[in-house]
Design a protein around this motif. Structure first.
Motif, PDB file in Angstrom:
ATOM      1  N   TYR A 110       0.785  -1.107  -0.087  1.00 18.11           N
ATOM      2  CA  TYR A 110      -0.169  -0.246   0.042  1.00 18.11           C
ATOM      3  C   TYR A 110       1.045   1.343   0.197  1.00 18.11           C
ATOM      4  O   TYR A 110       0.532   2.424   0.172  1.00 18.11           O
ATOM      5  CB  TYR A 110      -1.041   0.027   1.088  1.00 18.11           C
ATOM      6  N   CYS A 111       2.110   1.320  -0.356  1.00 18.50           N
ATOM      7  CA  CYS A 111       2.954   2.217  -0.406  1.00 18.50           C
ATOM      8  C   CYS A 111       2.445   3.267  -1.289  1.00 18.50           C
ATOM      9  O   CYS A 111       1.789   2.760  -2.398  1.00 18.50           O
ATOM     10  CB  CYS A 111       4.441   1.952  -0.664  1.00 18.50           C
ATOM     11  N   THR A 112       2.778   4.487  -1.261  1.00 13.99           N
ATOM     12  CA  THR A 112       2.085   5.570  -2.070  1.00 13.99           C
ATOM     13  C   THR A 112       3.086   5.793  -3.209  1.00 13.99           C
ATOM     14  O   THR A 112       3.123   6.366  -4.112  1.00 13.99           O
ATOM     15  CB  THR A 112       1.836   6.705  -1.550  1.00 13.99           C
ATOM     16  N   THR A 113       4.362   5.315  -3.079  1.00 13.64           N
ATOM     17  CA  THR A 113       5.449   5.478  -3.857  1.00 13.64           C
ATOM     18  C   THR A 113       5.245   4.620  -4.904  1.00 13.64           C
ATOM     19  O   THR A 113       4.798   3.454  -4.823  1.00 13.64           O
ATOM     20  CB  THR A 113       7.007   5.392  -3.354  1.00 13.64           C
ATOM     21  N   GLU A 121      -5.856  -5.402  -4.524  1.00 17.17           N
ATOM     22  CA  GLU A 121      -7.019  -4.272  -4.114  1.00 17.17           C
ATOM     23  C   GLU A 121      -6.965  -3.397  -5.273  1.00 17.17           C
ATOM     24  O   GLU A 121      -6.196  -2.768  -6.135  1.00 17.17           O
ATOM     25  CB  GLU A 121      -5.947  -3.563  -3.089  1.00 17.17           C
ATOM     26  N   PRO A 122      -8.460  -3.001  -5.680  1.00 16.47           N
ATOM     27  CA  PRO A 122      -8.692  -2.074  -6.745  1.00 16.47           C
ATOM     28  C   PRO A 122      -7.962  -0.844  -6.554  1.00 16.47           C
ATOM     29  O   PRO A 122      -7.475  -0.434  -7.618  1.00 16.47           O
ATOM     30  CB  PRO A 122     -10.108  -2.006  -6.587  1.00 16.47           C
ATOM     31  N   SER A 123      -7.630   0.022  -5.291  1.00 20.64           N
ATOM     32  CA  SER A 123      -7.288   1.359  -5.397  1.00 20.64           C
ATOM     33  C   SER A 123      -5.685   1.186  -5.579  1.00 20.64           C
ATOM     34  O   SER A 123      -5.086   2.180  -6.143  1.00 20.64           O
ATOM     35  CB  SER A 123      -7.376   1.745  -3.777  1.00 20.64           C
ATOM     36  N   LEU A 124      -5.067   0.171  -5.273  1.00 21.05           N
ATOM     37  CA  LEU A 124      -3.708  -0.264  -5.413  1.00 21.05           C
ATOM     38  C   LEU A 124      -3.469  -0.288  -7.121  1.00 21.05           C
ATOM     39  O   LEU A 124      -2.851   0.602  -7.713  1.00 21.05           O
ATOM     40  CB  LEU A 124      -3.069  -1.489  -4.788  1.00 21.05           C
ATOM     41  N   LEU A 125      -4.360  -1.209  -7.711  1.00 21.36           N
ATOM     42  CA  LEU A 125      -4.368  -1.208  -9.000  1.00 21.36           C
ATOM     43  C   LEU A 125      -4.390  -0.053  -9.810  1.00 21.36           C
ATOM     44  O   LEU A 125      -3.755   0.318 -10.915  1.00 21.36           O
ATOM     45  CB  LEU A 125      -5.443  -2.337  -9.516  1.00 21.36           C
TER      46      LEU A 125
END
Length: 149
Positions: free
Chosen positions: A5-8, A46-50
Motif C-alpha cells: 500500500y506504499c504511495t511511491t 486491491e482495486p485502489s492499488l491497481l
C-alpha cells in the motif's frame, strides 16, 4: 501499513501487477476497455492499488483510459512494442529494485566499505536484470501463457 500500500511507485509488487494487467489488456479487442475493478478481481489485487499502478502506466503512455459506462483501460501501444524493461524503468524511478541491500550497511568504517562493495554488486545485478527484461515484450509473455493453457 502493508508495503503493497506504499504511495511511491517503487514497490516490486507494482511491476508484477503492471505486467499482468498489460497482458490482460493485450488479449482484449482494441475497442474494448477493461474496468479497473474487473482487472483487480482477476488479479486478486486491491482495486485502489491497481488504479495507482494503472495511473502510472497511463501517464507514461502505455495505456489509455475511457470514461463512461463502457469505460476502463486499454493498450495505447501494440503489445509487441512494450518491453518489460520499459515497465521496470517506469516503476523503479531512479532507484534499484535491490536498493534495500545497500541500506543494510551501517555508518561505521566497515559499514561504509561494505556499502561501497554492495553498491557495485547491486548495480551489476540491476544491469543484468535490465538486460534480461529487455529481451521480452508483453506479446512474448502473452504468447508463452497461451502455450501453457
Amino acid at each position: 501499513m502493508k508495503p503493497e500500500y506504499c504511495t511511491t511507485s517503487q514497490h516490486p509488487k507494482w511491476f508484477g501487477l503492471a505486467v499482468q494487467a498489460l497482458i490482460i489488456m493485450s488479449k482484449e479487442n482494441v475497442n474494448t476497455a477493461c474496468p479497473s475493478i474487473e482487472l483487480a478481481k482477476y488479479l486478486q489485487s486491491e482495486p485502489s492499488l491497481l488504479r495507482r499502478i494503472l495511473a502510472v502506466l497511463a501517464k507514461e503512455g502505455f495505456i489509455g483510459t475511457r470514461e463512461g459506462r463502457a469505460g476502463g483501460y486499454h493498450l495505447q501501444k501494440p503489445p509487441e512494442s512494450i518491453r518489460l524493461v520499459d515497465i521496470y524503468d517506469v516503476f523503479r524511478t531512479g532507484s534499484k529494485l535491490c536498493f534495500g541491500i545497500t541500506e543494510t550497511a551501517g555508518t561505521h568504517p566497515f559499514g561504509c566499505s561494505m556499502k561501497s562493495v554492495l553498491e557495485e554488486i547491486t548495480n551489476e545485478m540491476d544491469e543484468s536484470m535490465r538486460g534480461v527484461l529487455s529481451k521480452y515484450t508483453i506479446a512474448d509473455i502473452a504468447n508463452q501463457l497461451e502455450t501453457k493453457t
